[in-house]
Enzyme design. Structure first.
Site, mmCIF file in Angstrom:
data_model
loop_
_atom_site.group_PDB
_atom_site.id
_atom_site.type_symbol
_atom_site.label_atom_id
_atom_site.label_comp_id
_atom_site.label_asym_id
_atom_site.label_seq_id
_atom_site.Cartn_x
_atom_site.Cartn_y
_atom_site.Cartn_z
ATOM 1 N N HIS A 17 0.838 -1.198 0.000
ATOM 2 C CA HIS A 17 0.000 0.000 0.000
ATOM 3 C C HIS A 17 0.871 1.245 0.000
ATOM 4 C CE1 HIS A 17 0.870 0.507 4.212
ATOM 5 N NE2 HIS A 17 0.265 -0.616 4.555
ATOM 6 N N HIS A 20 4.071 1.359 2.245
ATOM 7 C CA HIS A 20 5.227 0.616 1.722
ATOM 8 C C HIS A 20 5.829 1.369 0.532
ATOM 9 C CE1 HIS A 20 2.393 -2.699 3.152
ATOM 10 N NE2 HIS A 20 3.360 -2.676 4.048
ATOM 11 N N CYS A 125 1.877 -9.511 22.948
ATOM 12 C CA CYS A 125 0.947 -8.955 21.964
ATOM 13 C C CYS A 125 1.171 -9.661 20.636
ATOM 14 C CB CYS A 125 1.136 -7.451 21.786
ATOM 15 S SG CYS A 125 0.159 -6.831 20.399
ATOM 16 N N CYS A 128 2.128 -7.302 17.697
ATOM 17 C CA CYS A 128 3.536 -6.850 17.704
ATOM 18 C C CYS A 128 4.487 -8.042 17.627
ATOM 19 C CB CYS A 128 3.874 -6.087 18.982
ATOM 20 S SG CYS A 128 2.940 -4.585 19.218
ATOM 21 N N CYS A 142 -2.374 -3.065 24.321
ATOM 22 C CA CYS A 142 -1.291 -2.628 23.438
ATOM 23 C C CYS A 142 -1.772 -1.359 22.733
ATOM 24 C CB CYS A 142 -0.984 -3.712 22.412
ATOM 25 S SG CYS A 142 -0.053 -3.057 21.009
ATOM 26 N N HIS A 145 -2.266 -1.955 18.832
ATOM 27 C CA HIS A 145 -3.271 -2.891 18.315
ATOM 28 C C HIS A 145 -4.583 -2.853 19.086
ATOM 29 C CE1 HIS A 145 0.566 -4.397 16.662
ATOM 30 N NE2 HIS A 145 -0.192 -4.555 15.599
ATOM 31 N N LYS A 294 -6.651 7.220 9.691
ATOM 32 C CA LYS A 294 -5.674 6.145 9.595
ATOM 33 C C LYS A 294 -6.057 5.216 8.431
ATOM 34 C CE LYS A 294 -3.328 2.867 12.343
ATOM 35 N NZ LYS A 294 -3.244 1.907 13.346
ATOM 36 N N LYS A 297 -7.936 -1.407 6.463
ATOM 37 C CA LYS A 297 -8.803 -2.235 5.632
ATOM 38 C C LYS A 297 -10.252 -2.060 6.027
ATOM 39 C CE LYS A 297 -6.817 -6.408 3.671
ATOM 40 N NZ LYS A 297 -6.494 -7.794 3.989
HETATM 41 N N1 MSP Z 1 8.505 -6.864 8.714
HETATM 42 C C1 MSP Z 1 8.647 -5.700 9.502
HETATM 43 C C2 MSP Z 1 9.923 -4.975 9.198
HETATM 44 C C3 MSP Z 1 11.183 -5.767 9.362
HETATM 45 S S1 MSP Z 1 12.585 -4.863 8.895
HETATM 46 C C4 MSP Z 1 13.873 -5.773 9.395
HETATM 47 C C5 MSP Z 1 7.479 -4.773 9.258
HETATM 48 N N2 MSP Z 1 6.843 -4.925 8.088
HETATM 49 S S2 MSP Z 1 5.593 -4.024 7.617
HETATM 50 O O1 MSP Z 1 5.102 -4.626 6.418
HETATM 51 O O2 MSP Z 1 4.677 -3.850 8.666
HETATM 52 O O3 MSP Z 1 6.213 -2.688 7.179
HETATM 53 C C6 MSP Z 1 6.364 -1.614 8.055
HETATM 54 C C7 MSP Z 1 6.907 -0.480 7.251
HETATM 55 O O4 MSP Z 1 6.055 -0.199 6.129
HETATM 56 C C8 MSP Z 1 6.995 0.848 7.983
HETATM 57 O O5 MSP Z 1 8.112 0.963 8.814
HETATM 58 C C9 MSP Z 1 7.024 1.780 6.801
HETATM 59 O O6 MSP Z 1 8.255 1.687 6.176
HETATM 60 C C10 MSP Z 1 5.968 1.186 5.909
HETATM 61 N N3 MSP Z 1 4.632 1.627 6.284
HETATM 62 C C11 MSP Z 1 3.565 0.827 6.549
HETATM 63 N N4 MSP Z 1 2.488 1.613 6.792
HETATM 64 C C12 MSP Z 1 2.822 2.916 6.715
HETATM 65 C C13 MSP Z 1 2.114 4.136 6.712
HETATM 66 N N5 MSP Z 1 0.819 4.215 6.933
HETATM 67 N N6 MSP Z 1 2.817 5.258 6.446
HETATM 68 C C14 MSP Z 1 4.125 5.240 6.126
HETATM 69 N N7 MSP Z 1 4.811 4.109 6.093
HETATM 70 C C15 MSP Z 1 4.265 2.944 6.600
HETATM 71 O O7 MSP Z 1 7.223 -3.951 10.097
#
Ligand code: MSP
Length: 652
Positions: A17, A20, A125, A128, A142, A145, A294, A297
């Site tokens: 999304h 990412h 949690c 997390c 938490c 969550h 926020k 889904k």
């Molecule tokens: N798998 C772990 C990361 C491990 S790194 C060794 C994880 N994955 S995640 O799919 O949840 O990705 C988190 C990351 O996605 C955030 O740190 C950010 O880079 C990005 N984002 C996910 N949602 C976001 C927003 N709503 N806004 C900005 N970036 C965010 O955590």
């Protein structure tokens, strides 16, 4: 110099999304920028494929974890080219070499005595995937969550994280750039002011089997974070690959604030326990919300990268996210905001500048960049050269600090200056007078040269648009492998270069047509959320939000000419500089004579929909204060600007 920059590896329990996409676009932009600075760059992204969440998601779909992770990680990989992201390496934590590296590291740290076996009970949690400390809970839940954690008591392996606490505090204090922006550095230091607990790094196979087996106890798999963080080493061939030698000491990680703790606390202490030097920098950004809400889904407002690109084009998407978010703070995405940026910054400011300038080179110099005539250079050219040099150094400084919005602001200041340069020097007037030939050449040369430098610095941000700009400037093949230091200096364009007026670089977007044509940008916000949004448009107390106010493009306008409109007592036709020339029809004829208006600097709304008044097209509106005169009649007083300021300057 080498540069090594990474994104987080994304969990494959959800499809890609906007969040990412943002982190990955930022990392791609930075890696392209460092390449432009002459670095050898390694840019890595990937997917995090072990752990409870993944198993849960696979079970929900009724497929095996393996089949599930293959499908979602492929979706992530397919997303990156759509966003013009060009990573050098994509890692998956299910890759055999990664599994091996994790096991080797576990064994090494275990042998050194920094991993021990113990009984633990605590608040676990599931979201997390970790035990939360008492202090982290808010009302017993938490905070991320919003669920009460499970009370779990079990035997597990622990990493002696506490042993490295003092070292970590000292390291962060001695290296102000280690964690930026500063607010996150402070957050970590504040967390570290309390004693650190050791980190539970295993999960019993009775509870979870989808993980990397501990090499020293087959009854356990590795905790997903201990596994995931190591990806940054596996990807460069730790321990004996040549890339590891080259890149480790310069490693920079880009993340959002949600995963600050694992990256700023677990990871540095793990690295220390392995006997390695710390990574160089951690860059932490804020969260993207959607329409101030926020992204989630259940609300149905998750923004998908592919749909964004299909609707707005990849350049607009990349420019928008980099320009709109102040790195470190939260931002809100809305289709209004992206359309406004596309129309004003890209179509209006940059697109027009490009097409006007090159069209004039085609028209007045047969499409060949003419030589500047040194005898006709004046203060305007000195100002331009100066502004470009300042822009290049400001851009470099901001990009290095991950202040992308500032870097882009610096570029757009020069774009504004160039648009004003065209109006003030009016090449179309110079072209009428053969005695001004030299001056005309100087102006056309200066514009072409400035466009070259702008194209160069926009390459990392909008690679596709920059490629089109390069072609229009006749520089194909000459902008690759150049460095900012050489190519960012004035004077690089060769006289005689054959340019072509570009096809429209950035189309203007029509919001209504978009809403009608797009299935997703308007659609995903479900009814209830949309109703909430409507309510927010003007809140009941009549207050507007910062965002809403920001949609008005208010600018300083210089009145060049004013004349009465036949058959109207009220209307005057104003010719203004904004900075380009425009006509604005204003209802001020009863309050001002045309002569007294010429030369005034007023405030105008620059992005008002064009309209016709008494048959005269009007492209904006000037602001005035209303009052009642001594005769009891309404009086209008124009809001003017004191001091000398360039027309087109933004009123904020
Ligand atoms: N798998 C772990 C990361 C491990 S790194 C060794 C994880 N994955 S995640 O799919 O949840 O990705 C988190 C990351 O996605 C955030 O740190 C950010 O880079 C990005 N984002 C996910 N949602 C976001 C927003 N709503 N806004 C900005 N970036 C965010 O955590």
């Amino acid at each position: 110099m080498p540069t090594y920059v990474t994104t987080p590896i994304y969990y494959v329990n959800a499809m890609p999304h906007l969040g990412h996409a943002y982190t990955t676009i930022v990392t791609d932009t930075y890696s392209r920028f460092r390449r432009l600075c002459g670095d050898e760059v390694r840019f890595q992204t990937g997917t995090d494929e072990h752990g409870e969440k993944i198993v849960e998601a696979a079970v929900k779909e009724g497929v095996s974890p393996r089949a599930y992770v293959d499908r979602i990680s492929a979706a992530f990989q397919a997303t990156w080219p759509q966003l013009s992201v060009a990573q050098d390496y994509t890692i998956r934590t299910t890759d055999p070499d990664h599994v091996q590296t994790v096991q080797d590291i576990l064994q090494q740290v275990y042998d050194n005595g920094d991993i021990y076996f113990s009984e633990y009970s605590g608040h676990y949690c599931q979201g997390c995937e970790r035990f939360l400390t008492e202090k982290e809970l808010v009302d017993g839940k938490c905070p991320d969550h919003q669920v009460a954690p499970k009370e779990i008591s079990e035997q597990n392996y622990f990493f002696r994280m506490s042993k490295y606490q003092d070292w970590l505090i000292d390291h962060i204090k001695a290296n102000p750039e280690y964690i930026t922006p500063e607010r996150y550095r402070n957050e970590v230091l504040s967390f570290l002011s309390e004693p650190l607990e050791d980190l539970c790094i295993s999960r019993p196979t009775s509870r979870l089997t989808w993980g990397i087996p501990l090499p020293f106890d087959e009854n356990f798999v590795t905790y997903v974070w201990f596994d995931a963080l190591i990806n940054y080493l596996t990807g460069i061939g730790y321990p004996d690959g040549s890339d590891f030698e080259k890149y480790w000491s310069v490693a920079e990680h880009v993340i959002a604030k949600d995963i600050l703790k694992p990256h700023a606390i677990y990871w540095p202490t793990m690295i220390k326990a392995m006997g390695l030097s710390p990574y160089r920098r951690l860059h932490v950004h804020g969260y993207w919300n959607v329409d101030e809400t926020k992204m989630s889904k259940s609300i149905g407002n998750v923004v998908r990268p592919k749909e964004l690109v299909d609707t707005y084009g990849v350049d607009a998407v990349r420019y928008f996210v980099l320009r709109e978010m102040s790195f470190g703070l939260d931002s809100s995405f809305s289709s209004d905001a992206i359309v406004a940026r596309q129309n004003s910054d890209l179509a209006n400011d940059l697109g027009n500048l490009f097409s006007r300038s090159l069209t004039m080179v085609v028209k007045y110099a047969a499409g060949k960049v003419p030589a500047a005539d040194p005898t006709s250079e004046g203060p305007a050219e000195a100002e331009l050269k100066n502004a470009l040099a300042t822009m290049v150094s400001g851009y470099e400084e901001h990009m290095n600090r991950f202040e992308f919005h500032r870097a882009l602001q610096a570029v757009w200041e020069v774009i504004g200056l160039l648009n004003r340069y065209i109006v003030t020097n009016a090449p179309w007037e110079l072209a009428k007078d053969p005695a001004q030939e030299g001056r005309l050449q100087t102006v056309l040369y200066s514009l072409s040269e400035a466009l070259r430098i702008i194209t160069l610095v926009l390459g990392p941000v909008m690679p596709e648009a920059a490629a089109k700009m390069v072609t229009a400037l006749g520089l194909d093949g000459r902008m690759e492998n150049v460095t900012l230091a050489e190519a960012g200096a004035w004077g690089g364009i060769q006289v005689g270069t054959q340019v072509a007026a570009p096809q429209q670089l950035f189309p203007r977007l029509d919001k209504k047509a978009l809403a009608a044509g797009s299935t997703q940008q308007a659609a995903p916000v479900k009814k209830k959320a949309r109703k909430e949004e409507k309510k927010k448009e003007i809140s009941q107390d009549g207050l507007v939000s910062f965002e809403q106010f920001g949609k008005f493009d208010l600018r300083v306008a210089e009145i060049l000419a004013a004349e009465k409109i036949a058959k109207s007592d009220r209307l005057l036709k104003l010719t203004v500089l904004l900075p380009e020339e425009r006509t604005i029809v204003a209802g001020i004829a009863e309050h001002y004579s045309p002569e007294e208006l010429v030369g005034k600097l007023v405030i105008a709304v620059a992005n008002l929909k064009p309209a016709k008044l008494m048959g005269v097209p009007s492209q904006g509106m000037v602001l005035a204060a209303k009052t009642t005169g001594e005769d009891g009649r309404e009086q209008l007083i124009l809001s003017t600007v004191a001091g000398s300021i360039a027309p087109g300057s933004k009123v904020a």
